[in-house]
Design a protein around this motif. Structure first.
Motif, PDB file in Angstrom:
ATOM      1  N   GLY A  58     -13.306  70.128  90.341  1.00  0.00           N
ATOM      2  CA  GLY A  58     -13.666  69.700  88.998  1.00  0.00           C
ATOM      3  C   GLY A  58     -15.126  69.936  88.650  1.00  0.00           C
ATOM      4  N   LEU A  59     -15.516  69.349  87.523  1.00  0.00           N
ATOM      5  CA  LEU A  59     -16.883  69.503  87.032  1.00  0.00           C
ATOM      6  C   LEU A  59     -17.866  68.845  87.989  1.00  0.00           C
ATOM      7  N   ILE A  60     -18.926  69.551  88.327  1.00  0.00           N
ATOM      8  CA  ILE A  60     -19.932  69.034  89.263  1.00  0.00           C
ATOM      9  C   ILE A  60     -20.926  68.191  88.478  1.00  0.00           C
ATOM     10  N   ALA A  61     -20.812  66.878  88.614  1.00  0.00           N
ATOM     11  CA  ALA A  61     -21.689  65.969  87.878  1.00  0.00           C
ATOM     12  C   ALA A  61     -22.504  65.084  88.806  1.00  0.00           C
ATOM     13  N   ASP A  62     -22.009  64.849  90.012  1.00  0.00           N
ATOM     14  CA  ASP A  62     -22.689  64.003  90.984  1.00  0.00           C
ATOM     15  C   ASP A  62     -22.482  64.618  92.361  1.00  0.00           C
ATOM     16  N   SER A  63     -23.501  64.613  93.193  1.00  0.00           N
ATOM     17  CA  SER A  63     -23.436  65.321  94.470  1.00  0.00           C
ATOM     18  C   SER A  63     -23.364  64.405  95.683  1.00  0.00           C
ATOM     19  N   LEU A  64     -23.610  63.115  95.519  1.00  0.00           N
ATOM     20  CA  LEU A  64     -23.868  62.235  96.660  1.00  0.00           C
ATOM     21  C   LEU A  64     -22.711  62.175  97.655  1.00  0.00           C
ATOM     22  N   ARG A  65     -21.482  61.964  97.168  1.00  0.00           N
ATOM     23  CA  ARG A  65     -20.339  61.881  98.088  1.00  0.00           C
ATOM     24  C   ARG A  65     -20.177  63.182  98.863  1.00  0.00           C
ATOM     25  N   ILE A  66     -20.367  64.300  98.188  1.00  0.00           N
ATOM     26  CA  ILE A  66     -20.184  65.603  98.835  1.00  0.00           C
ATOM     27  C   ILE A  66     -21.296  65.874  99.846  1.00  0.00           C
ATOM     28  N   THR A  67     -22.547  65.630  99.465  1.00  0.00           N
ATOM     29  CA  THR A  67     -23.648  65.894 100.399  1.00  0.00           C
ATOM     30  C   THR A  67     -23.599  64.955 101.604  1.00  0.00           C
ATOM     31  N   ASN A  68     -23.171  63.708 101.398  1.00  0.00           N
ATOM     32  CA  ASN A  68     -23.013  62.786 102.532  1.00  0.00           C
ATOM     33  C   ASN A  68     -21.966  63.303 103.515  1.00  0.00           C
ATOM     34  N   TRP A  69     -20.868  63.840 102.972  1.00  0.00           N
ATOM     35  CA  TRP A  69     -19.817  64.379 103.831  1.00  0.00           C
ATOM     36  C   TRP A  69     -20.312  65.618 104.580  1.00  0.00           C
ATOM     37  N   ILE A  70     -21.051  66.477 103.895  1.00  0.00           N
ATOM     38  CA  ILE A  70     -21.615  67.668 104.539  1.00  0.00           C
ATOM     39  C   ILE A  70     -22.546  67.248 105.680  1.00  0.00           C
ATOM     40  N   ASP A  71     -23.356  66.222 105.462  1.00  0.00           N
ATOM     41  CA  ASP A  71     -24.263  65.734 106.503  1.00  0.00           C
ATOM     42  C   ASP A  71     -23.485  65.200 107.700  1.00  0.00           C
ATOM     43  N   GLU A  72     -22.374  64.512 107.443  1.00  0.00           N
ATOM     44  CA  GLU A  72     -21.541  64.008 108.542  1.00  0.00           C
ATOM     45  C   GLU A  72     -21.010  65.152 109.393  1.00  0.00           C
ATOM     46  N   LEU A  73     -20.532  66.203 108.732  1.00  0.00           N
ATOM     47  CA  LEU A  73     -20.007  67.362 109.464  1.00  0.00           C
ATOM     48  C   LEU A  73     -21.111  68.048 110.266  1.00  0.00           C
ATOM     49  N   ALA A  74     -22.308  68.096 109.704  1.00  0.00           N
ATOM     50  CA  ALA A  74     -23.429  68.735 110.390  1.00  0.00           C
ATOM     51  C   ALA A  74     -23.784  67.995 111.679  1.00  0.00           C
ATOM     52  N   LYS A  75     -23.673  66.667 111.667  1.00  0.00           N
ATOM     53  CA  LYS A  75     -24.047  65.851 112.824  1.00  0.00           C
ATOM     54  C   LYS A  75     -22.956  65.790 113.893  1.00  0.00           C
ATOM     55  N   ASP A  76     -21.723  66.113 113.532  1.00  0.00           N
ATOM     56  CA  ASP A  76     -20.594  66.004 114.458  1.00  0.00           C
ATOM     57  C   ASP A  76     -20.522  67.256 115.332  1.00  0.00           C
ATOM     58  N   ASN A  77     -20.874  67.116 116.599  1.00  0.00           N
ATOM     59  CA  ASN A  77     -20.888  68.267 117.510  1.00  0.00           C
ATOM     60  C   ASN A  77     -19.498  68.805 117.804  1.00  0.00           C
ATOM     61  N   ALA A  78     -18.469  68.004 117.524  1.00  0.00           N
ATOM     62  CA  ALA A  78     -17.092  68.464 117.767  1.00  0.00           C
ATOM     63  C   ALA A  78     -16.621  69.439 116.691  1.00  0.00           C
ATOM     64  N   ILE A  79     -17.295  69.447 115.529  1.00  0.00           N
ATOM     65  CA  ILE A  79     -16.936  70.358 114.433  1.00  0.00           C
ATOM     66  C   ILE A  79     -17.528  71.737 114.736  1.00  0.00           C
ATOM     67  N   LYS A  80     -16.666  72.731 114.877  1.00  0.00           N
ATOM     68  CA  LYS A  80     -17.108  74.059 115.295  1.00  0.00           C
ATOM     69  C   LYS A  80     -17.310  75.027 114.130  1.00  0.00           C
ATOM     70  N   GLY A  81     -16.924  74.655 112.950  1.00  0.00           N
ATOM     71  CA  GLY A  81     -17.103  75.481 111.766  1.00  0.00           C
ATOM     72  C   GLY A  81     -16.637  74.716 110.548  1.00  0.00           C
ATOM     73  N   VAL A  82     -16.970  75.212 109.358  1.00  0.00           N
ATOM     74  CA  VAL A  82     -16.656  74.474 108.126  1.00  0.00           C
ATOM     75  C   VAL A  82     -16.138  75.427 107.052  1.00  0.00           C
ATOM     76  N   ILE A  83     -15.078  74.986 106.367  1.00  0.00           N
ATOM     77  CA  ILE A  83     -14.568  75.664 105.171  1.00  0.00           C
ATOM     78  C   ILE A  83     -14.977  74.841 103.948  1.00  0.00           C
ATOM     79  N   VAL A  84     -15.554  75.488 102.951  1.00  0.00           N
ATOM     80  CA  VAL A  84     -15.868  74.816 101.685  1.00  0.00           C
ATOM     81  C   VAL A  84     -14.845  75.287 100.660  1.00  0.00           C
ATOM     82  N   ARG A  85     -13.929  74.416 100.315  1.00  0.00           N
ATOM     83  CA  ARG A  85     -12.853  74.753  99.385  1.00  0.00           C
ATOM     84  C   ARG A  85     -13.292  74.385  97.974  1.00  0.00           C
TER      85      ARG A  85
END
Length: 296
Positions: A58-85
């Motif tokens: 949808g329309l990008i109006a607020d980023s906080l929930r998305i950037t928080n999730w991206i930060d979580e994935l960045a910190k998780d060493n078990a995550i070996k790659g990321v798809i941005v859908r």
């Protein structure tokens, strides 16, 4: 059997709790076995190499929930790659840039592939440029590289209603864009300079992310939308295909073998109150100012 009966009579609550616990263990065990043998194709919740998925809809109006999730994935060493859908026509400039920056930081730690759905245009395309590779469907609507400022002149209506503006400002451009009158030539020039600067930021980030000559990007950045196939021919997209194709591309980038476990987010708002507050935030950001600059 007699001892069991005596125990159940002496401690009915403990006996009942033990029965409930035993039943739960049996049910969970049966579900796990059933899932393992009969739904092998859908076992990614429990088995396989972990791959993060960031949903942008949808329309990008607020980023906080998305950037928080991206930060979580960045910190998780078990995550070996990321798809941005991405399924987005774009949105407000600031939040789009915040998501882009968060994905840039993530891409320095893990491989990132952008997967475009039905539309990933303007701000949606801007975000995709932070990924190592971009995958779009042949019919995805994408590109639309450009910026616009929405300004409304309601002077005629206000005069009919007998409403006049009285504003005291600290500077001659502070009230630029008011709905009560047309823009002056100086104000028009002022807004055009803002739009041009934001557009230049867009072009620079696309050129950087896509490793393209900036003048080539500038020639494509006239606001035109493209299909996924046209974008690939122009160098704005790497591969054609859907979500599964994106997983294949990520496998090649990371060397992941075997099954993949998808860790998807950001989490949905958990309550009706949060959803309602989210809508209020959207209205504040989009409808509150006199004018809004958007990548859309």
């Amino acid at each position: 059997m007699e001892n069991k009966l005596k125990f159940s009579q002496k401690h009915p609550l403990l006996f009942g709790f033990a029965l409930i616990l035993t039943a739960m263990v049996l049910i969970i065990g049966a579900m796990a076995v059933f899932n393992f043998f009969f739904f092998k194709a859908h076992r990614n919740s429990f088995f396989g190499t972990k791959v993060g998925v960031v949903h942008i809809n949808g329309l990008i109006a607020d980023s906080l929930r998305i950037t928080n999730w991206i930060d979580e994935l960045a910190k998780d060493n078990a995550i070996k790659g990321v798809i941005v859908r991405i399924n987005s026509p774009g949105g407000v400039v600031g939040p789009s840039q915040e998501i882009y920056a968060a994905l840039q930081a993530l891409a320095r730690k893990k491989k990132v592939v952008a997967s475009m759905g039905s539309v990933a245009a303007s701000g949606g395309y801007y975000i995709a440029c932070a990924a190592h590779k971009i995958v779009a469907n042949p019919g995805t609507l994408t590109a639309s590289i450009g910026v616009k400022a929405k300004l409304t002149n309601m002077q005629g209506l206000m005069q009919k209603l007998g409403i006049a503006e009285q504003t005291v400002t600290s500077g001659k451009l502070k009230n630029a864009g008011t709905i009560f009158r047309p823009l002056t030539p100086e104000e028009k020039k002022y807004f055009q300079s803002l739009v041009n600067d934001m557009h230049d930021q867009f072009v620079q980030d696309v050129a950087r992310g896509r490793h393209m000559d900036i003048e080539k990007v500038r020639a494509l950045a006239d606001g035109r939308a493209m299909t996924g196939r046209q974008a690939k021919e122009a160098g704005l997209v790497d591969e054609l295909g859907g979500f599964n194709k994106s997983l294949d591309v990520l496998r090649l980038l990371t060397g992941i073998k075997g099954e993949i476990s998808l860790v998807q987010g950001p989490p949905e708002k958990s309550s009706l109150l949060e959803k309602f507050l989210g809508k209020l935030t959207f209205k504040e950001q989009i409808l509150g100012p006199r004018w809004v600059f958007t990548y859309e």
